[in-house]
Structure formats: structure tokens, C-alpha cells
Design a protein around this motif. Structure first.
Motif, short mmCIF file in Angstrom:
data_model
loop_
_atom_site.label_atom_id
_atom_site.label_comp_id
_atom_site.label_asym_id
_atom_site.label_seq_id
_atom_site.Cartn_x
_atom_site.Cartn_y
_atom_site.Cartn_z
N SER A 123 7.86 43.93 56.33
CA SER A 123 6.56 43.38 55.92
C SER A 123 6.05 42.47 57.03
N ARG A 170 7.71 41.15 50.41
CA ARG A 170 6.27 41.29 50.65
C ARG A 170 5.71 39.94 51.12
N ARG A 236 3.52 43.50 44.50
CA ARG A 236 2.37 43.68 45.40
C ARG A 236 1.43 42.48 45.25
#
Length: 680
Positions: A123, A170, A236
Motif C-alpha cells: 500500500s 491500507r 477500504r
């Protein structure tokens, strides 16, 4: 089946690889105990077909050292893509993962500094100068942590100490935080018990739930975001960094897939809100942060259903179906930059096309034909570019970039370049009419250099699934390996396969071994009639559902000279309890085994096993929870007492798919040796 960078020397034919292939060949010859071509073959002959001028044949080395690409992610400026390359290390008999990078406008990629332990879940920081990833680099016990790699130079460094292994990293769009998932911590007493081998397992007990956490990058402060008796995966961030969407499941069990949903929670913690989704993949935020989209089904009472594209306002509301009038399945989508259109991959027969639909709904538009098979959903970058993994029949999978979703793509990785230089069997689609008048399609692979119209010895390769699965015109290592050994390979897309419309896919329930098998037999009959297949030299094989159909074949016809049943189930009623998927199979057979036993038995090859005459090789992982290996024992013991030639090979530590290179080498070599022995 995962790959690794240290295997470059293996692909190039180093001593370690030759040793692996030689050992597999010698062990195989001893195990089969025959005086025919297997026992007489030298290790080198077993490793590869005979050499000929021009490109090399696709060998066992190539087959077991193919690299796989996964998890592509864009940098926020749309100039870079990070991804994971899985490559087998045959020397260590393991699979490892390394991070790779592509930077526009290059046509090649580079690997990040290599490490012998797995690096994955990349990420980018919003500035694009640092890459976060997950790795057990400093742990002898495999415990993973978050690491940061400075892309302008320098060594990766560990962000913090975590009490348990982390996953699903993330980075937030504002750069301040990194979201991750982590298992709940066991009590000190429970850990002490495990160390002392008081590690008995209580069926269906869940000792640890996986939950969502956020770490502040500057301070290292770790904050738990979710709690409760449910599992979190695939978080997310919203574009404004204020919320996180994730996949919610009460147990994490495959059997509870129809209970899954997506949920949203404030990044600082608080009550979560479910979306009312039945997901088949991940959820995707629109660039403007106003919408969420996903692919999924609609009825939790059904376990076989068409998947559609859905959206819902991020602020809340009722999900809207966008592809209800589209007669194919939709898969995980990507948004365009203006948040008004969604793109997804659509199976169209044996090929794949890029499809699009407006956020407001309407007709699905079919775009560019990829002339191959995708191994990932499209991932959209901020500049409109799209990245995905694609293979073609003569091109093993590589990372490809397109300037926009509807544009042709170009390969930007060459991780399988050595295998791509081989001579491959020509691949094309064939179509025939089945017993009920329906047109059926399949893929035919003929050995390199074979005459276009000659009748060849043929192996029928049956796919798994079965629903939504199908053989496409992407690269198929099993078919190409068999073709390199002189076999034509026929891969029928029988009833229940994807890419041929919803009615074709949603076949009659409780019809395993019914119309699907008649589709296969009509296809074989057609090849023989057309003079493409030699009806006196036939074999049949497959894995999972393909293994089941192979077991069905040997109990319903004697036309095949040999069969290989890989992870195939002969006794469906017993499988209901043995497997990890109970509800799906009960739905399929319209009741539990004690309710609709006759239907379960009618589709079970074991009910007809006394008809078996075909020499059969059975292969299974000992740790396979999808098709546990006692299923293969039933077929083997039955053959043994019936006096039918059979061999049963089970692989320690392996699940439904083999991971260890040495086991995979044996799996490939043993199958071709079995066919060489019986298909004259």
C-alpha cells in the motif's frame, strides 16, 4: 501455487531444478513399478519431451516454476503500481512472495530488495515515496508486522510491535493512518496450554476473531476500531479518510459465505452500518466518496445464483442493481475518474471482454476483447489508467496496463519470460451440439507441430467449480504440459460453465453427472467424427469438480483408456459431512442427505462403482477440507477389490490445491506417466 524470485536459476535449468525433476522421475518410476515407458525412462526424459530445433518445449520445470502476480495497487499520482510476485523456490521446497514495482512509462518492472520471507499486501503512502507492506521478516514464528519501504532508497523498517499477526494493510488517503486487520489475542493461560500441547480443537469453536485496527503513522498509536463476534477482512478507506468499509462475516467459514455483508465504520471507531450486500469480492469506493459498488448475489437462501453489479449511496440507502438485464455474471468493478461509470470483466464464451455500465443504470456496453483470461479484477488509477493480470494461450500471465478501461493493454512485467519463450500447442475453440440441442463450446489444444486435421490421442480435461468456472483461451499450464508430451487436450465448457448466459450456468439442480456429462460425451463424439481425436486412444482427468466428473466417467463408460481423479468426490452424501461446504451442497441437492438421499446417491459415482474397468490414478491432499482424502480412499479400495488397476497418492500438508513445489512436480509428472502407460 505461489511463485518466487530465487527460482530464476531454476527456470534457467540450474542444478537444483534438474535434481528436483530427476528425483520426481525416479520416485515416480519406482512407485508405478512398471517395465514400460515410465520405468525405462531416464530422469532427463521424464523431465522434458525430446529436444527439437527451435523454441524449447514446455517442460516440468516451466510448469512448476511459473510465477503468479497478485494484489496490484496504484500510487496516488497514478505513476506507479506495486504488486506481489509469488514464485516457487524449488531448492527450499516452498513458495515465497516479493514486492515488485512498475513506474510509467517503463515497459518493464523491477523487484524491491529481496528477502527470504514473504512480503505482501502493499500500500503506497499518499506521497508515493513509501510503501507499506506485511511481512514476518524478524519473526522465527511467522508473526507478521507492518513494514515501511522508502522508495527513494534505504532499507525497510518495522513500523511498530504488534501483539498478533497483522494483514490487509491500507494506507489512508490523508497519509496519517494505516488500517490493518489483526486476530484477537489469546489469554495468557490459553497460550501456555498450547505450548504444553494442550491444543485440542473443539469443532466450530472460534477462539480468535479477526478485527479492524488503525495505527497512527507519526506516533505509532494503535487503535482498535471493531469488536464483537464477527470477522473483518479487506478494509477500504473512504476518499476523505473518515470511514472504512470492510467485509463482514459472523464466522469467517466458507460455509457461512451467504451470511457475509459489507459494513462501514468511522475510522475513529463507533457503530458500524451494514450495507445489505451479498458480496462476491471486495467493495469499491467511488473517487468522489459518494458511492460504494460491488459484485454479488441477492438471495441469501440460494447458494447458486447469477452475480450482478450493485451500488449504494455511502450515506445510506437501498442497494441498486445495475446489471439485472445483462445475461452474464458481473465481477468486482472499478470506477472511472468521474464516478459516473463502472467497469468490470465479463466472460464471453472462452474469452474475456471489458464491460461498462453507467452508475445510473442502463444497458451494459461490451468493450475491448482481451483475447485471453484475466486473473484479477481491474484496478483503476487516479489518472484513468487501469491495471490487471492477463494471460493468453501462448503467453503466461503478466501485469498489463491500459490507458483507460476500454483501451488495449500492454504488458509491463516479464516475470514469466522464460516460459513464454517455449513452443506451445496451438489453441482454439470448438463448438458442437449437445444431446438436448444446445450449442456447447470448448477449448482444444493440439501439440506444437501437429497436423491440423489428424486424429490424435486425446485427453479430456474437466474443470472445477463447477458454477461460473470455465476454460478460456488464457494460458493453461496443465494442457500445455500434456501437449508437450504429445497429447491433444480437449477442455469442454459443459453445462454450469460461465460465459454462456445465465440459463446455461444455472443448470438443473441435483443434476451432477447428468446434462454436464452428456455435454462432454457429445463433444468427444464430435471430435472423433471430425477426425480430430482418435477414439481408440482417450484419457480423462480433472481436479475438484473435474475430478468428480472423471470419477463419474469411469463408472459410466469404458471408452477411456485411463483416468486421473484429482480431489474428486465419489460419495456425495458422505462428502456433505466431511467437507467444509455443507449448505451449498444441501441447496444443490434440494435437501440434507436424510431428506433427499436418492438424489445424492443418484449422482454419486460410488453407487455405480461395480461398473468401473478403467485404470485410475487418484490424487489428494491430506489436509484438503473441501474434498477430504477419505473420498479418494473409497474409489481406490473399490478398484482394488474389483481388480481394476489403480494407484492412490496423497500429499502430506496439502489442501485443495498443492503448494509445495516437490508435490506439484510429482502431481504433473505422475499424471503424464499414468497416461503414457495406458493410452497407447
Amino acid at each position: 501455487m505461489s511463485p518466487r524470485s530465487s527460482s530464476v536459476r531454476v527456470i534457467q535449468g540450474g542444478a537444483l531444478s534438474i535434481s528436483l525433476v530427476a528425483c520426481a522421475a525416479l520416485a515416480l518410476a519406482c512407485a508405478l513399478g512398471v517395465a514400460g515407458p515410465v520405468a525405462a525412462a531416464t530422469p532427463a526424459a521424464m523431465a522434458r519431451p525430446a529436444k527439437s530445433p527451435g523454441p524449447p518445449a514446455f517442460s516440468l520445470e516451466h510448469a512448476i516454476t511459473l510465477r503468479q502476480i497478485q494484489s496490484p495497487v496504484w500510487s496516488s499520482d497514478g505513476r506507479r503500481v506495486a504488486f506481489v510476485v509469488n514464485a516457487p523456490d524449488t531448492a527450499e521446497n516452498t513458495t515465497n512472495q516479493d514486492l515488485w514495482l512498475w513506474a510509467a512509462p517503463a515497459t518493464t518492472c523491477r523487484a524491491s530488495p529481496r528477502h527470504p520471507k514473504n512480503d505482501y499486501s502493499p500500500s503506497f503512502s499518499p506521497g508515493g515515496d513509501t510503501l507499506a507492506f506485511v511481512s514476518p521478516r524478524d519473526s522465527d514464528e511467522g508473526k507478521t508486522s507492518i513494514w515501511l519501504l522508502p522508495l527513494r532508497g534505504g532499507e525497510p523498517w518495522k513500523l511498530a510491535t504488534f501483539v498478533e499477526s497483522v494483514a490487509d494493510v491500507r494506507w489512508s488517503p490523508d497519509g496519517r493512518s494505516i488500517a490493518y486487520t489483526m486476530l484477537d489475542t489469546l489469554s495468557r493461560q490459553a497460550k501456555d496450554w498450547k505450548k504444553k500441547k494442550w491444543d485440542q480443537v473443539v469443532e466450530d469453536e472460534i477462539p480468535q476473531y479477526n478485527h479492524l485496527w488503525v495505527i497512527d503513522v507519526a506516533s505509532g498509536k494503535q487503535t482498535r476500531v471493531t469488536s464483537g463476534k464477527f470477522m473483518v477482512s479487506d478494509p477500504r478507506w473512504s476518499p476523505d479518510s473518515k470511514s472504512l468499509a470492510f467485509t463482514w462475516n459472523p464466522t469467517g467459514a466458507v460455509d457461512d459465505g451467504n451470511l457475509s455483508d459489507f459494513a462501514i465504520v468511522p475510522a475513529a471507531g463507533g457503530p458500524l452500518r451494514k450495507l445489505g450486500a451479498l458480496p462476491e469480492g471486495g467493495v469499491v469506493w467511488s473517487p468522489d466518496g459518494r458511492w460504494l459498488a460491488w459484485a454479488g448475489a441477492s438471495d441469501r437462501a440460494k447458494h447458486v445464483e447469477k452475480t450482478d453489479l450493485w451500488i449504494v449511496p455511502a450515506a445510506g440507502g437501498t442497494p441498486a442493481k445495475l446489471t439485472g438485464s445483462f445475461d452474464e455474471d458481473a465481477f468486482t468493478p472499478a470506477w472511472n475518474a468521474s464516478s459516473d461509470t463502472l467497469f468490470f470483466m465479463s466472460q464471453r464464451g472462452a474469452s474475456t471482454r471489458v464491460a461498462s455500465v453507467a452508475r445510473a443504470g442502463g444497458t451494459v456496453t461490451l468493450g475491448v476483447d482481451l483475447d485471453g483470461e484475466t486473473a484479477s479484477a481491474p484496478v483503476a488509477g487516479p489518472r484513468g489508467r487501469v491495471v490487471y493480470v492477463l494471460s493468453r494461450w501462448n503467453e503466461p500471465a503478466e501485469l498489463r496496463v491500459a490507458d483507460h478501461a476500454a483501451a488495449p493493454s500492454r504488458a509491463v512485467s516479464h516475470v514469466n519470460a522464460d516460459a513464454a519463450a517455449c513452443a506451445f500447442g496451438a489453441t482454439r475453440t470448438v463448438r458442437w451440439t449437445s444431446s438436448d440441442g444446445v450449442r456447447v463450446e470448448g477449448v482444444l489444444v493440439r501439440p506444437a507441430g501437429a497436423a491440423g486435421s489428424s486424429a490424435l490421442k486425446t485427453l479430456v480435461l474437466l474443470h472445477g467449480g463447477p458454477y461460473q468456472s470455465r476454460y478460456g483461451i488464457g494460458f493453461n499450464s496443465v494442457a500445455q504440459f500434456m501437449a508437450a508430451h504429445g497429447y491433444q487436450v480437449f477442455m469442454p465448457n459443459f453445462r454450469s460453465s460461465g460465459g454462456y448466459g445465465t440459463t446455461f450456468m444455472l443448470r438443473q439442480r441435483a443434476d451432477w453427472g447428468g446434462q454436464d456429462w452428456r455435454d462432454v460425451e457429445c463433444g468427444v463424439d464430435s471430435l472423433v467424427k471430425w477426425g480430430l481425436a482418435d477414439g481408440n486412444r482417450l484419457g480423462v482427468f480433472g481436479h475438484s469438480y473435474g475430478g468428480y466428473l472423471s470419477a463419474w466417467a469411469i463408472t459410466h463408460t469404458t471408452r477411456y483408456d485411463a483416468a486421473v481423479v484429482s480431489a474428486g468426490a465419489p460419495d456425495l452424501a458422505a462428502l456433505w459431512a466431511q467437507s467444509d461446504t455443507h449448505q451449498y451442497r444441501a441447496f444443490e441437492f434440494e435437501g440434507m442427505p436424510w431428506v433427499s438421499f436418492d438424489k445424492w446417491r443418484r449422482s454419486s459415482p460410488i453407487a455405480f462403482i461395480e461398473r468401473a474397468k478403467t485404470p485410475t490414478l487418484l490424487l489428494n491432499g491430506e489436509a484438503d477440507v473441501r474434498i477430504p482424502y477419505p473420498q479418494a480412499q473409497q474409489t481406490y479400495q473399490s478398484h482394488k477389490f474389483l481388480g481394476v488397476p489403480a494407484e492412490f497418492v496423497h500429499y502430506p500438508r496439502e489442501g485443495h490445491g498443492l503448494r509445495e513445489p516437490r508435490h506439484r512436480a510429482d502431481w504433473f509428472a505422475r499424471q503424464v506417466a499414468w497416461f503414457d502407460r495406458w493410452v497407447k
